[in-house]
Scaffold this motif. Structure first.
Motif, mmCIF file in Angstrom:
data_model
loop_
_atom_site.group_PDB
_atom_site.id
_atom_site.type_symbol
_atom_site.label_atom_id
_atom_site.label_comp_id
_atom_site.label_asym_id
_atom_site.label_seq_id
_atom_site.Cartn_x
_atom_site.Cartn_y
_atom_site.Cartn_z
ATOM 1 N N CYS A 189 0.781 -1.225 -0.007
ATOM 2 C CA CYS A 189 -0.244 -0.160 0.043
ATOM 3 C C CYS A 189 0.927 1.278 -0.029
ATOM 4 O O CYS A 189 1.792 1.229 0.715
ATOM 5 C CB CYS A 189 -0.869 -0.079 1.095
ATOM 6 S SG CYS A 189 -2.082 1.250 1.096
ATOM 7 N N ASN A 190 0.481 2.126 -0.905
ATOM 8 C CA ASN A 190 1.376 3.441 -1.068
ATOM 9 C C ASN A 190 0.723 4.503 -0.326
ATOM 10 O O ASN A 190 0.771 5.884 -0.280
ATOM 11 C CB ASN A 190 1.467 3.849 -2.186
ATOM 12 C CG ASN A 190 2.423 2.959 -2.976
ATOM 13 O OD1 ASN A 190 3.027 2.133 -2.356
ATOM 14 N ND2 ASN A 190 2.641 3.196 -4.337
ATOM 15 N N ASN A 191 -0.698 4.357 0.470
ATOM 16 C CA ASN A 191 -1.558 5.644 0.955
ATOM 17 C C ASN A 191 -1.024 6.326 2.110
ATOM 18 O O ASN A 191 -1.198 7.185 2.510
ATOM 19 C CB ASN A 191 -2.967 4.935 1.046
ATOM 20 C CG ASN A 191 -3.492 4.761 -0.566
ATOM 21 O OD1 ASN A 191 -3.456 5.546 -1.437
ATOM 22 N ND2 ASN A 191 -4.153 3.566 -0.593
ATOM 23 N N PHE A 192 -0.429 5.341 2.954
ATOM 24 C CA PHE A 192 0.002 6.029 4.490
ATOM 25 C C PHE A 192 -1.019 6.733 4.921
ATOM 26 O O PHE A 192 -0.926 7.861 5.430
ATOM 27 C CB PHE A 192 1.111 6.794 4.303
ATOM 28 C CG PHE A 192 2.399 5.885 4.080
ATOM 29 C CD1 PHE A 192 3.290 5.448 4.785
ATOM 30 C CD2 PHE A 192 2.716 5.716 2.413
ATOM 31 C CE1 PHE A 192 4.437 4.730 4.420
ATOM 32 C CE2 PHE A 192 3.898 4.935 2.098
ATOM 33 C CZ PHE A 192 4.713 4.591 3.051
ATOM 34 N N CYS A 193 -2.196 6.270 5.176
ATOM 35 C CA CYS A 193 -3.084 6.796 6.032
ATOM 36 C C CYS A 193 -2.568 6.845 7.444
ATOM 37 O O CYS A 193 -1.763 5.911 7.927
ATOM 38 C CB CYS A 193 -4.467 5.930 6.192
ATOM 39 S SG CYS A 193 -5.156 5.464 4.566
ATOM 40 N N VAL A 196 -0.176 -0.570 7.860
ATOM 41 C CA VAL A 196 0.113 -1.565 6.684
ATOM 42 C C VAL A 196 1.263 -1.135 5.762
ATOM 43 O O VAL A 196 2.133 -2.063 5.336
ATOM 44 C CB VAL A 196 -1.245 -1.876 6.061
ATOM 45 C CG1 VAL A 196 -1.152 -2.331 4.808
ATOM 46 C CG2 VAL A 196 -2.277 -2.593 6.688
ATOM 47 N N PRO A 197 1.088 -0.001 5.409
ATOM 48 C CA PRO A 197 2.355 0.446 4.416
ATOM 49 C C PRO A 197 3.759 0.093 4.896
ATOM 50 O O PRO A 197 4.780 0.004 4.122
ATOM 51 C CB PRO A 197 2.037 1.973 4.071
ATOM 52 C CG PRO A 197 0.724 2.142 4.471
ATOM 53 C CD PRO A 197 0.588 1.134 5.706
ATOM 54 N N TYR A 198 4.189 0.134 6.154
ATOM 55 C CA TYR A 198 5.242 -0.092 6.913
ATOM 56 C C TYR A 198 5.646 -1.770 6.911
ATOM 57 O O TYR A 198 6.677 -1.899 6.694
ATOM 58 C CB TYR A 198 5.224 0.450 8.312
ATOM 59 C CG TYR A 198 5.163 1.948 8.362
ATOM 60 C CD1 TYR A 198 6.062 2.868 8.152
ATOM 61 C CD2 TYR A 198 3.723 2.380 8.438
ATOM 62 C CE1 TYR A 198 5.779 4.261 8.040
ATOM 63 C CE2 TYR A 198 3.304 3.610 8.518
ATOM 64 C CZ TYR A 198 4.410 4.713 8.255
ATOM 65 O OH TYR A 198 4.174 5.997 8.129
ATOM 66 N N VAL A 199 4.635 -2.463 6.800
ATOM 67 C CA VAL A 199 4.694 -3.901 6.829
ATOM 68 C C VAL A 199 4.680 -4.570 5.720
ATOM 69 O O VAL A 199 5.351 -5.665 5.475
ATOM 70 C CB VAL A 199 4.200 -4.593 8.052
ATOM 71 C CG1 VAL A 199 4.707 -4.235 9.381
ATOM 72 C CG2 VAL A 199 2.748 -4.290 7.871
#
Ligand code: 5AD
Ligand code: SF4
Length: 470
Positions: A187-191, A196-199
């Motif tokens: 995921c690229n969204n970085f909410c 999730v984007p970090y893992v």
């Protein structure tokens, strides 16, 4: 854009390692038994099916009993603190397995395993865990397992990677009716609240040719429901050499002949638009069901969450989607108690769900995830206050779901019968095209079939029906 497909030679090496492991295991008194336990989202379920595929290729049978298992794999979720606490409880218990059978191999994988703080805690305090690997390393599980067995030492594979795509690995699917197909990873969204984007690394899309082939084979072998998976399926294809969007992928899949339904999740509202909704409306195999997580009904909170849309923009999208799909079944995820959220802002979320009238909701109280921007924002509201807001949201949604479900009573709907149950009154479970659960009376021969059913009753969570004899 950089593509990160694992070279065929690397996959081949894993296949050879699986063969070597199978040869090694076949020397024992009996075939080894493996236990795979999964926490979290459908992506994890799909990942576990890959791990089971690899274990099966190594000659393993499967068990649910940790004391019977020679290899234990715990596939973990990091999305909220509760999920992590549960897993630490589970791996703590596994020390007894190791005491009884020091040769048992205990593996921890998934999103928790990818976090350095978790890996460190396991390294120091859970010394009975032999192998730790993150979602990015899943494709090299055979090699990692080989290293553990050869070295009889602990192996940690959690390098920070952008992520990769591995094609051609085996898979064990648990049902012959429903299948999960990952179309993209990461995921690229970085909410601002989300780990999730970090893992799971950066977004990367599978080649459409592989996806189409997988779906075609599933349909040919009788699967009736195929769910396309990705953290944000609406950004599918942006990273491909020949860019393609998700609507185009859906249209291609829809051309595959057969009696089957396609679902997908998750859609990010910022990337879901008229083109997608028009495509869904037009494609006969695509279920008229949309999981479109709004997270909050307040535009200030949405901005703080880094969601990329306002309340009004979200409502416009819902309006359009319903205008082209009047029977659309709509579900959402909500977070209550984001840092700095006031009572009035939380009530904006309640008013949004009253306005949208979702068929069902997945609701969460905000849980700080170390390393995310939201975790360092001031969070003055108490847990008790947040619980009150949360309960109000649940009360409203439960009433709405019950009202919407009641409108099915007396109607005949088409369902896919997916399993037998233990309930003598409703011995079958099934799903409508929109994905609503229907407890059903009828013969077990219906499992795996589409059937017309008359809805005779309902509650907040489900419908109850009788198979109509035609
Ligand atoms: N706290 C609470 N809920 C969260 N989610 C993601 N991160 C968090 C968090 N830190 C929820 C979102 C997302 C769903 C999968 O989990 O609603 O859509
Ligand atoms: Fe998390 Fe947002 Fe990505 Fe969903 S879209 S996985 S909520 S960062």
């Amino acid at each position: 854009m950089e593509r990160s497909v694992i070279p065929a030679a690397e996959i081949q090496r894993q296949r050879e390692t699986m063969r070597r492991l199978a040869a090694r295991f076949s020397g024992g008194e009996r075939a080894p038994l493996a236990m795979v336990e999964t926490y979290g989202c459908q992506q994890n379920v799909a990942d576990s099916q890959r791990i089971m595929g690899m274990l099966a290729e190594m000659g393993c049978g499967f068990t649910q009993d940790p004391f019977m298992a020679d290899i234990i794999v715990i596939n973990t979720c990091a999305i909220r603190e509760n999920a992590e606490k549960k897993v630490f409880g589970v791996i703590g218990q596994l020390v007894h397995v190791k005491e009884r059978d020091p040769n048992a191999v205990i593996c921890l994988c998934g999103c928790m395993a990818q976090q350095e703080t978790v890996a460190e805690k396991v390294r120091v305090s859970y010394r009975h865990v032999d192998l730790v690997f993150g979602p990015q390393a899943l494709w090299k599980f055979p090699e990692l397992l080989w290293d553990v067995l050869e070295k009889r030492g602990r192996v940690f594979s959690i390098e920070k990677e952008r992520g990769s795509i591995a094609e051609g690995l085996p898979v064990v699917r648990e049902s012959g009716v429903k299948a999960w197909v990952s179309i993209m990873y990461g995921c690229n969204n970085f909410c601002s609240y989300c780990i999730v984007p970090y893992v799971r690394g950066r977004e990367r899309s599978r080649d459409p040719a592989f996806i189409l082939e997988e779906v075609r084979q599933l349909v040919e072998s009788g699967y009736k429901e195929i769910t396309l998976l990705g953290q944000n399926v609406n950004s599918y294809g942006k990273d491909l050499d020949k860019p393609m969007d998700f609507s185009a992928l859906l249209s291609e899949i829809d051309k595959i002949p057969g009696e089957y339904l396609v679902r997908f999740m998750t859609s990010h509202p910022k990337d879901a638009g008229e083109k997608l909704f028009d495509t869904m409306a037009r494609c006969t195999h695509v279920a008229k069901q949309l999981h479109l997580p709004v997270q909050s009904g307040n535009s200030r909170i949405l901005r703080a969450m880094n969601r990329g849309y306002t309340r009004e923009q979200y409502l416009d999208k819902v309006r359009y989607a319903r205008s082209v799909m009047p029977d659309l079944v709509l579900t959402s995820d909500i977070i209550i108690g984001f840092p700095g959220e006031t009572e009035a802002e939380a009530m904006d979320t309640v008013s949004l769900i009253e306005e949208v009238r979702y068929d069902a909701l997945f609701t969460f109280i905000y849980s700080p995830r170390p390393g995310t921007p939201a975790a360092s924002m001031p969070d003055p509201a108490s847990r008790k206050e947040k619980q009150v807001w949360f309960d109000r949201l649940l009360d409203a949604q439960n009433r709405i779901s019950a009202e919407l479900h009641r409108m099915y009573t007396g109607k005949t709907v088409r369902v896919l019968v997916d399993a037998v149950t233990e309930d003598p009154k409703w011995p079958l479970s099934s799903r409508t095209h929109g994905g609503r659960l229907v407890h059903l009376s009828g013969p077990s021969s219906l499992v795996g079939q589409y059937a017309d059913v008359r809805i005779v009753d309902s509650n907040t969570w489900a419908l109850f029906g009788e198979a109509v004899q035609l």
